[in-house]
Design a protein around this motif. Structure first.
Motif, PDB file in Angstrom:
ATOM      1  N   UNK A 396       0.854  -1.177   0.000  1.00 51.03           N
ATOM      2  CA  UNK A 396       0.000   0.000   0.000  1.00 51.03           C
ATOM      3  C   UNK A 396       0.897   1.236   0.000  1.00 51.03           C
ATOM      4  N   UNK A 397       0.348   2.418  -0.347  1.00 49.96           N
ATOM      5  CA  UNK A 397       1.187   3.625  -0.294  1.00 49.96           C
ATOM      6  C   UNK A 397       1.823   3.851   1.072  1.00 49.96           C
ATOM      7  N   UNK A 398       1.085   3.635   2.160  1.00 51.17           N
ATOM      8  CA  UNK A 398       1.664   3.852   3.488  1.00 51.17           C
ATOM      9  C   UNK A 398       2.811   2.890   3.747  1.00 51.17           C
ATOM     10  N   UNK A 399       2.694   1.657   3.283  1.00 55.20           N
ATOM     11  CA  UNK A 399       3.795   0.695   3.418  1.00 55.20           C
ATOM     12  C   UNK A 399       4.971   1.107   2.545  1.00 55.20           C
ATOM     13  N   UNK A 400       4.670   1.641   1.388  1.00 53.82           N
ATOM     14  CA  UNK A 400       5.732   2.083   0.474  1.00 53.82           C
ATOM     15  C   UNK A 400       6.551   3.203   1.110  1.00 53.82           C
ATOM     16  N   UNK A 401       5.869   4.121   1.833  1.00 52.17           N
ATOM     17  CA  UNK A 401       6.583   5.240   2.443  1.00 52.17           C
ATOM     18  C   UNK A 401       7.432   4.795   3.630  1.00 52.17           C
ATOM     19  N   UNK A 402       7.167   3.638   4.187  1.00 48.46           N
ATOM     20  CA  UNK A 402       7.946   3.147   5.311  1.00 48.46           C
ATOM     21  C   UNK A 402       9.256   2.488   4.886  1.00 48.46           C
ATOM     22  N   UNK A 403       9.404   2.214   3.610  1.00 48.28           N
ATOM     23  CA  UNK A 403      10.647   1.599   3.131  1.00 48.28           C
ATOM     24  C   UNK A 403      11.814   2.558   3.354  1.00 48.28           C
ATOM     25  N   UNK A 404      12.974   1.997   3.661  1.00 43.18           N
ATOM     26  CA  UNK A 404      14.149   2.811   3.950  1.00 43.18           C
ATOM     27  C   UNK A 404      14.962   3.154   2.711  1.00 43.18           C
ATOM     28  N   UNK A 405      14.677   2.501   1.586  1.00 44.48           N
ATOM     29  CA  UNK A 405      15.367   2.815   0.343  1.00 44.48           C
ATOM     30  C   UNK A 405      14.344   2.827  -0.788  1.00 44.48           C
ATOM     31  N   UNK A 406      14.657   3.491  -1.901  1.00 40.14           N
ATOM     32  CA  UNK A 406      13.758   3.461  -3.058  1.00 40.14           C
ATOM     33  C   UNK A 406      14.041   2.301  -3.997  1.00 40.14           C
ATOM     34  N   UNK A 611       2.362  25.426 -16.622  1.00 41.21           N
ATOM     35  CA  UNK A 611       1.736  24.106 -16.719  1.00 41.21           C
ATOM     36  C   UNK A 611       2.349  23.142 -15.709  1.00 41.21           C
ATOM     37  N   UNK A 612       1.465  22.424 -15.005  1.00 40.68           N
ATOM     38  CA  UNK A 612       1.892  21.394 -14.067  1.00 40.68           C
ATOM     39  C   UNK A 612       0.979  20.177 -14.200  1.00 40.68           C
ATOM     40  N   UNK A 613       1.556  19.057 -14.546  1.00 38.43           N
ATOM     41  CA  UNK A 613       0.812  17.798 -14.577  1.00 38.43           C
ATOM     42  C   UNK A 613       1.802  16.652 -14.712  1.00 38.43           C
ATOM     43  N   UNK A 614       1.561  15.586 -13.962  1.00 38.07           N
ATOM     44  CA  UNK A 614       2.430  14.422 -14.075  1.00 38.07           C
ATOM     45  C   UNK A 614       2.169  13.659 -15.369  1.00 38.07           C
ATOM     46  N   UNK A 615       3.087  12.820 -15.741  1.00 32.27           N
ATOM     47  CA  UNK A 615       2.947  11.941 -16.894  1.00 32.27           C
ATOM     48  C   UNK A 615       1.995  10.809 -16.509  1.00 32.27           C
ATOM     49  N   UNK A 616       1.006  10.569 -17.347  1.00 37.46           N
ATOM     50  CA  UNK A 616      -0.051   9.642 -16.962  1.00 37.46           C
ATOM     51  C   UNK A 616       0.241   8.192 -17.297  1.00 37.46           C
ATOM     52  N   UNK A 617      -0.101   7.317 -16.368  1.00 37.32           N
ATOM     53  CA  UNK A 617       0.017   5.872 -16.574  1.00 37.32           C
ATOM     54  C   UNK A 617      -1.364   5.196 -16.540  1.00 37.32           C
ATOM     55  N   UNK A 618      -2.442   5.981 -16.678  1.00 34.26           N
ATOM     56  CA  UNK A 618      -3.773   5.422 -16.518  1.00 34.26           C
ATOM     57  C   UNK A 618      -4.086   4.326 -17.533  1.00 34.26           C
ATOM     58  N   UNK A 619      -3.673   4.512 -18.795  1.00 31.57           N
ATOM     59  CA  UNK A 619      -4.038   3.538 -19.840  1.00 31.57           C
ATOM     60  C   UNK A 619      -3.017   2.417 -20.022  1.00 31.57           C
ATOM     61  N   UNK A 620      -1.929   2.444 -19.267  1.00 25.41           N
ATOM     62  CA  UNK A 620      -0.828   1.519 -19.539  1.00 25.41           C
ATOM     63  C   UNK A 620      -1.024   0.127 -18.967  1.00 25.41           C
ATOM     64  N   UNK A 621      -1.802   0.015 -17.905  1.00 28.95           N
ATOM     65  CA  UNK A 621      -1.966  -1.283 -17.259  1.00 28.95           C
ATOM     66  C   UNK A 621      -0.828  -1.672 -16.346  1.00 28.95           C
ATOM     67  N   UNK A 622       0.158  -0.797 -16.169  1.00 25.50           N
ATOM     68  CA  UNK A 622       1.302  -1.176 -15.336  1.00 25.50           C
ATOM     69  C   UNK A 622       1.239  -0.571 -13.942  1.00 25.50           C
ATOM     70  N   UNK A 623       0.297   0.328 -13.708  1.00 22.28           N
ATOM     71  CA  UNK A 623       0.252   0.984 -12.396  1.00 22.28           C
ATOM     72  C   UNK A 623      -0.357   0.020 -11.379  1.00 22.28           C
ATOM     73  N   UNK A 624       0.349  -0.280 -10.284  1.00 20.47           N
ATOM     74  CA  UNK A 624      -0.136  -1.263  -9.310  1.00 20.47           C
ATOM     75  C   UNK A 624      -1.487  -0.877  -8.701  1.00 20.47           C
ATOM     76  N   UNK A 625      -2.401  -1.826  -8.648  1.00 18.03           N
ATOM     77  CA  UNK A 625      -3.726  -1.560  -8.081  1.00 18.03           C
ATOM     78  C   UNK A 625      -3.649  -1.220  -6.595  1.00 18.03           C
ATOM     79  N   UNK A 626      -2.650  -1.776  -5.916  1.00 16.76           N
ATOM     80  CA  UNK A 626      -2.530  -1.522  -4.480  1.00 16.76           C
ATOM     81  C   UNK A 626      -2.161  -0.075  -4.177  1.00 16.76           C
ATOM     82  N   UNK A 627      -1.717   0.673  -5.187  1.00 16.84           N
ATOM     83  CA  UNK A 627      -1.360   2.076  -4.996  1.00 16.84           C
ATOM     84  C   UNK A 627      -2.528   3.019  -5.273  1.00 16.84           C
ATOM     85  N   UNK A 628      -3.659   2.510  -5.729  1.00 20.22           N
ATOM     86  CA  UNK A 628      -4.799   3.352  -6.089  1.00 20.22           C
ATOM     87  C   UNK A 628      -5.584   3.700  -4.828  1.00 20.22           C
ATOM     88  N   UNK A 629      -5.124   4.717  -4.115  1.00 23.88           N
ATOM     89  CA  UNK A 629      -5.718   5.079  -2.830  1.00 23.88           C
ATOM     90  C   UNK A 629      -6.651   6.279  -2.909  1.00 23.88           C
TER      91      UNK A 629
END
Length: 632
Positions: A396-406, A611-629
């Motif tokens: 989950x995102x909260x678990x991801x933030x607890x990691x000590x390295x990227x 202009x400010x906007x991130x690069x989108x991964x919505x249509x790619x199918x690679x974005x982990x479902x567990x990160x969709x918070x």
């Protein structure tokens, strides 16, 4: 116009220019179910670049001790001579972007796990403090400014980690590798400051203004001969700066180089380049032929919470109902509309990759996008890493933030068709990005100047007298004194700064006494090794100008020298600060040692409507479902 070029202390280090880009699209993710920490690579899948012929640099897995040690390292795939550019192809010397994070709050935490992600990545060397890094950005804001150096600046291991000197990972020694035991003095690569410009997108004429990094082509070069297979190390602790002065400590000055079995786990890092000498504009280009389905580039990604890229300027924090701003870094991150997780890619040159749609599009304004994307992104199973058997993509995102390295999150850029040498690399940024860009262009056309300045910016008006610092350096060969500026002032958005190293003088009772003198006894400016480091760039007020005298003819020449009052800049240590109330005057300063600097919040990066906007991964199918918070 001739760009002012400065020579720095280790070698002649060139620097060039940056780019406007963002990116994002891919396809189905490949699942990894291995129980080992390093996931096995399926050779039947799309084949990465295993042929390392002609490749200067390799990204490989390091074997290390400790929880927070880096798992990936950069290794030389051929002997590199002193002064050689680390990434180059066919004579092109290619450098990367420099990105600044403005007014990042400081924290007092007892452990890395309690820190924000930005402060955690700062503590691990993935980000740098602009006040001491030497790569500029000191004056971008009035608060703390952090710097990201994608490419070698973030990928390579540090020679000195703050407590111990890197053995360049002596633990890498095994039956398949050979260790070089000869001592190596200091970090093996170093870069000068980058070039700065607007990429021909001035704020009054382009909706792109403020949407891309102004600082680019940060070029790393070898500071000494680097052996084949030796790990490349960078300076994140000021080693070069300390060693440009007489040694005052007992630091250990040798490091053992390590080797990797590149046939087993190495991948090429320089298949794409930014051709600084070519007339291509900003973009990434293939350095060799890449067949369809092959991996063109690899890039680890740095996970960052979306909220941490929203900020207030230092003085805005005490106000109520102030709209949050968004960091420029957002434009270079991958993300998903329904997620708090952003992914900043920091592989070499990948942040130069420009956008193109997946198919040719005829838009409503009768403009046709002729170019189409020729790469996509996907997760790299070859380089994926697990934490105690747990894939970070299942957290989950909260678990991801607890990691000590990227570590453990790596993208591959895969060719959608055959790509020819010198062909531009293009990536579809996704429909969410495209829609946001269309809306931005509509707003910009209604009022192109609605984004000039802010309540705290030096560019508060919509006047036409804005001239960025780099333009002033190009056109102002002779500088005006403070008295002359009363009648003919410089633009309000810039100030002058001098490269100068202030020194205290010790007296007999061990008290510190400044070297301040009167105007007639001004301290002579001295050239010294390492002086043209951005940490030595201090605000200065020019009070006199004198023509140089030719020593042979005793006639006045065309060159001028200047006398200036040197001032303090934010972030200086106590010993570097000129004591309060002291007027420190320096004479004989050459024009090359004086630069114009943009005032805080005045460069295009700070434009209100940029202009400010991130690069989108919505249509790619690679974005982990567990990160969709976020709720969709």
């Amino acid at each position: 116009m001739t760009r002012l070029t400065l020579l720095f202390f280790t070698a002649s280090l060139l620097f060039d220019q940056e780019s406007y880009q963002l990116y994002g699209i891919a396809e189905t993710t490949h699942e990894c179910h291995a129980e080992s920490e390093t996931c096995p690579y399926d050779g039947a899948a799309v084949d990465p670049i295993h042929d390392l012929t002609g490749c200067r640099l390799v990204l490989g897995t390091r074997r290390h001790d400790g929880v927070t040690g880096r798992k990936f390292g950069v290794f030389a795939n051929a002997p590199l001579m002193r002064g050689m550019s680390l990434i180059a192809s066919r004579g092109d010397i290619t450098g990367d972007l420099v990105l600044h994070l403005i007014d990042v709050p400081e924290e007092e935490t007892t452990s890395k796990s309690d820190a924000s992600q930005l402060n955690k990545w700062l503590s691990l060397g993935f980000l740098l403090d602009a006040s001491s890094s030497g790569y500029g950005g000191n004056y971008e804001g009035n608060g703390r400014v952090l710097t990201a150096l994608p490419g070698l600046g973030m990928l390579a291991s540090s020679y000195y980690d703050g407590e111990t000197f890197v053995d360049a990972d002596a633990a890498t020694r095994n039956t398949n590798t050979t260790n070089i035991s000869s001592p190596r003095k200091g970090p093996s690569i170093w870069a000068s400051i980058p070039t700065t410009d607007e990429a021909n997108h001035p704020r009054r004429y382009s909706p792109l203004a403020g949407s891309f990094a102004l600082n680019y082509n940060l070029t790393f070069r070898a500071t000494r001969p680097i052996s084949h297979h030796e790990e490349v190390t960078v300076d994140r602790s000021g080693w070069f700066r300390r060693n440009s002065l007489p040694r005052v400590d007992n630091e250990i000055s040798n490091v053992h180089a390590s080797m990797i079995n590149q046939n087993e786990n190495g991948v090429c890092l320089d298949a794409i380049i930014y051709p600084s000498r070519a007339n291509h504009g900003r973009g990434a280009f293939a350095s060799r032929f890449v067949p369809e389905g092959s991996v063109l580039a690899y890039s680890p990604v740095l996970p960052i919470p979306r909220d941490e890229l929203r900020y207030l300027r230092k003085k805005e924090r005490i106000k109520e109902d102030v709209k949050l701003r968004e960091q420029l870094l957002l434009n270079y991150c991958f993300g998903h509309t329904n997620s708090s997780v952003l992914l900043f890619p920091y592989g070499p040159i990948v942040n130069y990759i420009n956008h193109a749609p997946s198919v040719i599009v005829q838009n409503s304004e009768e403009e046709t996008d002729a170019a189409v994307a020729n790469v996509r992104v996907r997760w790299s199973e070859k380089l994926c890493q697990k934490d105690a058997g747990v894939d970070p993509r299942t957290m989950t995102p909260s678990e991801l933030w607890e990691r000590l390295t990227p570590d453990g999150l790596v993208f591959e850029y895969v060719a959608l068709r055959n790509i020819q040498p010198n062909e531009e690399i293009l990536l579809d940024y996704g429909s969410a990005w495209s829609d946001a860009w269309k809306e931005h262009k509509k707003r910009w056309k209604v009022d192109p100047l609605n984004h000039v300045g802010g309540s705290e910016s030096a560019s508060e008006s919509k006047s036409n007298d804005y001239s960025p610092a780099y333009i002033m350096d190009d056109v102002a060969s002779n500088l005006r004194t403070a008295e002359e500026q009363l009648q003919f002032p410089y633009p309000q958005y810039v100030f002058t700064a001098c490269f100068y190293r202030y020194e205290h003088t010790k007296v007999s009772n061990n008290e510190v006494k400044s070297t301040t003198k009167s105007l007639s006894e001004a301290t002579p400016w001295k050239m010294s090794r390492g002086l043209f480091d951005m940490i030595n760039l201090r605000p200065c007020k020019i009070i006199a100008r004198e023509p140089a005298i030719d020593r042979h003819s005793q006639q006045q020449g065309g060159k001028n020298f200047y006398t200036a009052i040197i001032q303090n800049r934010p972030g200086l240590s106590e010993i570097e600060r000129i004591p309060k109330g002291v007027k420190h005057i320096v004479s004989g300063i050459p024009r090359e040692a004086i630069r114009f600097v943009d005032r805080p919040y005045s460069s295009d990066e700070h434009l209100e409507g940029a202009f400010r906007h991130n690069i989108g991964l919505e249509e790619t199918g690679i974005f982990p479902k567990s990160w969709l918070d976020y709720e969709g």
